[in-house]
Design an enzyme around this catalytic site. Sequence first.
Site, PDB file in Angstrom:
ATOM      1  N   ALA A   2     -31.526  -4.631   9.730  1.00 32.49           N
ATOM      2  CA  ALA A   2     -31.267  -4.727   8.306  1.00 32.49           C
ATOM      3  C   ALA A   2     -30.009  -3.930   7.986  1.00 32.49           C
ATOM      4  O   ALA A   2     -29.916  -2.758   8.321  1.00 32.49           O
ATOM      5  CB  ALA A   2     -32.449  -4.158   7.526  1.00 32.49           C
ATOM      6  N   CYS A   3     -29.029  -4.557   7.362  1.00 33.73           N
ATOM      7  CA  CYS A   3     -27.732  -3.910   7.147  1.00 33.73           C
ATOM      8  C   CYS A   3     -27.167  -4.291   5.785  1.00 33.73           C
ATOM      9  O   CYS A   3     -27.662  -5.201   5.125  1.00 33.73           O
ATOM     10  CB  CYS A   3     -26.726  -4.333   8.229  1.00 33.73           C
ATOM     11  SG  CYS A   3     -27.340  -4.188   9.916  1.00 33.73           S
ATOM     12  N   THR A   4     -26.113  -3.600   5.373  1.00 29.53           N
ATOM     13  CA  THR A   4     -25.360  -3.947   4.172  1.00 29.53           C
ATOM     14  C   THR A   4     -23.880  -3.849   4.502  1.00 29.53           C
ATOM     15  O   THR A   4     -23.442  -2.882   5.133  1.00 29.53           O
ATOM     16  CB  THR A   4     -25.692  -3.002   3.004  1.00 29.53           C
ATOM     17  OG1 THR A   4     -27.109  -2.906   2.847  1.00 29.53           O
ATOM     18  CG2 THR A   4     -25.064  -3.507   1.710  1.00 29.53           C
TER      19      THR A   4
END
Length: 492
Positions: A2-4
């Site tokens: 999960a990343c941004t």
Amino acid sequence: MACTTILVGKKASFDGSTIIARNEDCPSGEFCEKCMDVNRPDPAKKTYKSVLGHLEVALPEGGTRYTCMPNADLKEGLWEAAGVNEHNVAMNATETLTSNERVLAADPLVAYRAAKGEPGETGYEPEVAGGIGEEDMVTLVLPYATSARDGVLRLGALLERYGTYEMNGIAFADVDEIWWLETVGGHHWIARRVPDDCYVTMPNQLGLDSFDLEDAFGEGHEHLCSADLREFIEDNHLDLSLDGQLNPRDAFGSHSDADHVYNTPRAWDIQRFLNPSAGPWETAAPHEEFGPESDRLPWARVPERKITMEDVKYALSLHFQGTVYDPYGRMGTPATRGMYRPIGINRNCQLTAQQIRPYVDEPRRAVQWIALGSNAFNALVPFYTQVDEVPEYVRSTPKTCTTESFYWANRLIGAMADASFAATQPHVERYQEKLQAAATRLILQADAAGADMAETNQAIADETRRQTDELLGHVLFARSNEMRNGFKRSDN
């Protein structure tokens, strides 16, 4: 993972640099130890084999030295994450994306299948290798890319040949261009050049909201894609537009209830920070155009002012400050404080921002900014990339927790500061400002004097360690004062 991600075009950045930046976040319940390193392809090594996919890929001749952010524990492979090569080409990989049932039915992901039984036995099924994934992409592409566009084309060719076992978004940058590539099913991909005057927000959801197939199959100025994408779309009835203007989000992406809790609110949080006047942000209903669950937030947006490196750090550390959704805030209710997944989360393991600067000589052009641990409590520090090694403080991340390591020191700070947020936040904010200013000053002085880049990196690491140790002491003291077994009557 999960990343941004945030991407900043050269006319949108404060100094004309191209900037690509991404948080690498661990899965729920996991904390992946990371470090910074320098790698160089071994000319004697002709093939690469992935750990998770069990896939063997032939390697090209040559390949340049590059910085990277690998896992400290290599049990699942390198996961080199982000870096810059000797051509000053940057790659940040990957942003895990969502898709839909129609795409995955038409072009299934290429998953690894272990062998069943033994050779010669009835019902024996041999091992089937998976495609390439986040574990592999930087290692297979960055050493060989001569430009951002070249990186897109090399990765695209690998995807078409070997496929992938997951949906991902990948950023490439050089001094002139930023490109964003999204995988579509097992073997297809699309890529767009980021407009120079815009920034892009990507929160684990397929993001491209327009795509020009004529350009992609023509000059390829702003759009690139897999060779048979047009037929893939037509044969599988993927284009949902009423006007013939392909919207990749509708064609290839998802709009699930989970997206509205986990993904879109992060894009909303960054865009309300960089375009505060575009709103109404805080008063819009969740599903309205400016609400945190809106499906109409644009992929690329012109900011209201030029974007700085401290803006990039703040954006990738956001936890809905000033809203009813802030888990550390006093607004709203217990139900709203924690309703949406923040960007700055306990599971941040590393943030890398690559800045390619047009106004300095090529050897000094690229700066790789890193932060380790939870972004609400850490600082972003820059290092030159055209070096043979990086300082031990950022390179060494042992399995055992120790303050000798930048990663572990930040993990300790974050865990304690979270529990004593009000008491520790002044110390954290001063640390973030002082350290980034001091490290930036060392880069500016080295640029002006032509100082040795490795020595400058060591000076930055030394200052980083000094200030991080100081913050650790402040946070430990504040947290100790809030221990539940405290008693105010003094013993002396």
